[in-house]
Design a protein around this motif. Structure first.
Motif: not given
Length: 67
Positions: A56-58, A60-62, A64-66
């Motif tokens: 889930s954290d991964e 979410l980070q992906s 946000e980067k997009s």
């Protein structure tokens, strides 16, 4: 292996074994099997939740980067 139980626990085991019509040793053995099985399932679930949390954290980070 022999394990000594506290007096109150021993009394509860004795009462339960009388109610169930089984020997004290069989009751304790069954209880340990159930407890250890539940513990194993709990630890598996705990690890699965940890893995899902990391995914889930991964994600979410992906996301946000997009942006």
């Amino acid at each position: 292996m022999q394990i000594e139980l506290p007096k109150e626990t021993s009394k509860k085991v004795h009462r339960a074994s009388e109610l169930l019509g089984i020997q004290n040793q069989e009751l304790v053995q069954r209880a340990l099997i159930v407890y250890l099985d539940n513990l194993e399932k709990y630890m598996t679930l705990k690890q699965e939740m940890k893995d899902w949390d990391a995914l889930s954290d991964e994600a979410l980070q992906s996301f946000e980067k997009s942006l």
